[in-house]
Design an enzyme around this catalytic site. Structure first.
Site, PDB file in Angstrom:
ATOM      1  N   ASP A  99       0.837  -1.194   0.000  1.00  0.00           N
ATOM      2  CA  ASP A  99       0.000   0.000   0.000  1.00  0.00           C
ATOM      3  C   ASP A  99       0.875   1.249   0.000  1.00  0.00           C
ATOM      4  OD1 ASP A  99      -2.949   1.112   0.757  1.00  0.00           O
ATOM      5  OD2 ASP A  99      -1.404   2.275   1.811  1.00  0.00           O
ATOM      6  N   TYR A 136       2.674   9.932  -0.287  1.00  0.00           N
ATOM      7  CA  TYR A 136       3.720   9.321   0.541  1.00  0.00           C
ATOM      8  C   TYR A 136       5.115   9.607  -0.002  1.00  0.00           C
ATOM      9  CZ  TYR A 136      -0.055   6.448   2.577  1.00  0.00           C
ATOM     10  OH  TYR A 136      -1.200   6.002   3.190  1.00  0.00           O
ATOM     11  N   HIS A 168      -7.854   9.440  -1.973  1.00  0.00           N
ATOM     12  CA  HIS A 168      -7.238   9.394  -0.634  1.00  0.00           C
ATOM     13  C   HIS A 168      -8.111  10.035   0.447  1.00  0.00           C
ATOM     14  CE1 HIS A 168      -2.950   9.062   1.222  1.00  0.00           C
ATOM     15  NE2 HIS A 168      -3.872   8.729   2.081  1.00  0.00           N
ATOM     16  N   ILE A 205      -3.307  -3.121   7.114  1.00  0.00           N
ATOM     17  CA  ILE A 205      -2.013  -2.822   6.491  1.00  0.00           C
ATOM     18  C   ILE A 205      -1.030  -2.281   7.537  1.00  0.00           C
ATOM     19  CG2 ILE A 205      -2.711  -2.565   4.086  1.00  0.00           C
ATOM     20  CD1 ILE A 205      -3.115   0.434   4.597  1.00  0.00           C
ATOM     21  N   ARG A 234      10.219  -6.930  13.062  1.00  0.00           N
ATOM     22  CA  ARG A 234       8.801  -6.659  13.278  1.00  0.00           C
ATOM     23  C   ARG A 234       8.001  -6.932  12.004  1.00  0.00           C
ATOM     24  NH1 ARG A 234       8.944  -1.491  15.498  1.00  0.00           N
ATOM     25  NH2 ARG A 234       9.542  -2.505  17.437  1.00  0.00           N
ATOM     26  N   ASN A 254       4.996  -9.570  12.185  1.00  0.00           N
ATOM     27  CA  ASN A 254       3.620  -9.174  11.853  1.00  0.00           C
ATOM     28  C   ASN A 254       3.022 -10.049  10.756  1.00  0.00           C
ATOM     29  OD1 ASN A 254       3.618  -7.109  13.734  1.00  0.00           O
ATOM     30  ND2 ASN A 254       4.073  -5.495  12.248  1.00  0.00           N
TER      31      ASN A 254
END
Length: 262
Positions: free
Chosen positions: A50, A55, A111, A229, A237, A241
């Site tokens: 994603d 970003y 968005h 997400i 991690r 996850n």
């Protein structure tokens, strides 16, 4: 890692579109850190990435995917249109595809709702871009059910997905049901920021399954068929996850986590 996927509406060419319930978020990760995090995520088994225009990391995400050796058709890629780009939809998706190094994304989202009630106009452009094959599925982010209904009523096309801030402390059975009733897949971001990972309910359940509380939160999303997400730039991690396929929450445990939203 074997995580189920949810079917979305078929792409313009008639091929089925499936969205993995567990994805890898890249918000606030940029540059070499973003590249390496995505490489680590793909190595850990994630097959859903994603990103978003705002970003500023689409190029790194695309390069990491290309360098990973994972076949393109095995990875679900989402990006998003910033609201200030309303009216520049075609240019924005073409820039995203160029940065990602892709011919099409699997999902393109608005968005945030554009200002001055421009959602319907933007949504019509999204439909045209889907029909042109540049996005296999289209949806929205940070929309309410009423705003989704407006898009459906005006165009006859319902968003495939609504990505919103979500986690156990924000659980709302009515909101979840409202999306299911409309045939809209609910996707949650910031699952850990919205949750007290030290809550006794979560620590008790985590201890019972021999996992950490973060994985309890992720497993809870998946069993509710809510796409989630998580984001991290730490390799350990990221891998941890991803490891949520080996246990299942009981109905009593699911109800206990649901109760954190009350």
């Amino acid at each position: 890692m074997t995580i189920p996927a949810l079917p979305l509406a078929k792409a313009a060419d008639g091929t089925p579109v499936e969205m993995p319930l567990l994805g890898f978020g890249t918000w606030q990760i940029r540059g070499d850190q973003a590249y390496q995090a995505v490489r680590d995520a793909l190595e850990a088994g994630y097959r859903h990435l994603d990103t978003a225009t705002m970003y500023g990391n689409e190029e790194e995400v695309g390069r990491a995917l290309a360098d990973s050796g994972v076949p393109r058709d095995e990875v679900f890629v989402t990006t998003k249109l910033p609201p200030e780009r309303a009216g520049k939809e075609r240019r924005t998706i073409e820039a995203s595809l160029h940065a990602l190094g892709l011919d099409a994304v699997d999902l393109w989202l608005i968005h945030w709702p554009p200002h001055r009630g421009r959602s319907v106009k933007v949504w019509k452009e999204f439909i045209a871009i889907r029909d042109a094959g540049l996005a296999r599925a289209i949806g929205v982010s940070n929309y309410g059910p009423d705003e989704i209904d407006e898009l459906t009523a005006e165009t006859g096309v319902t968003p495939a997905v609504n990505q919103i801030r979500f986690g156990p402390s924000l659980y709302d059975a009515g909101l979840v049901r409202a999306h299911k009733d409309r045939g809209v897949v609910l996707e949650g971001y910031s699952p850990f920021k919205t949750t007290n990972l030290n809550d006794p309910v979560l620590t008790r359940i985590a201890a019972a399954h021999g996992v950490d509380t973060a994985r309890v939160v992720l497993r809870w999303h998946v069993q509710h068929e809510i796409v989630v997400i998580p984001k991290s730039s730490t390799p350990e991690r990221i891998t941890r996850n991803a490891d949520i396929a080996g246990f299942e929450l009981t109905s009593e445990e699911m109800a206990a986590v649901d109760g954190l939203g009350r």
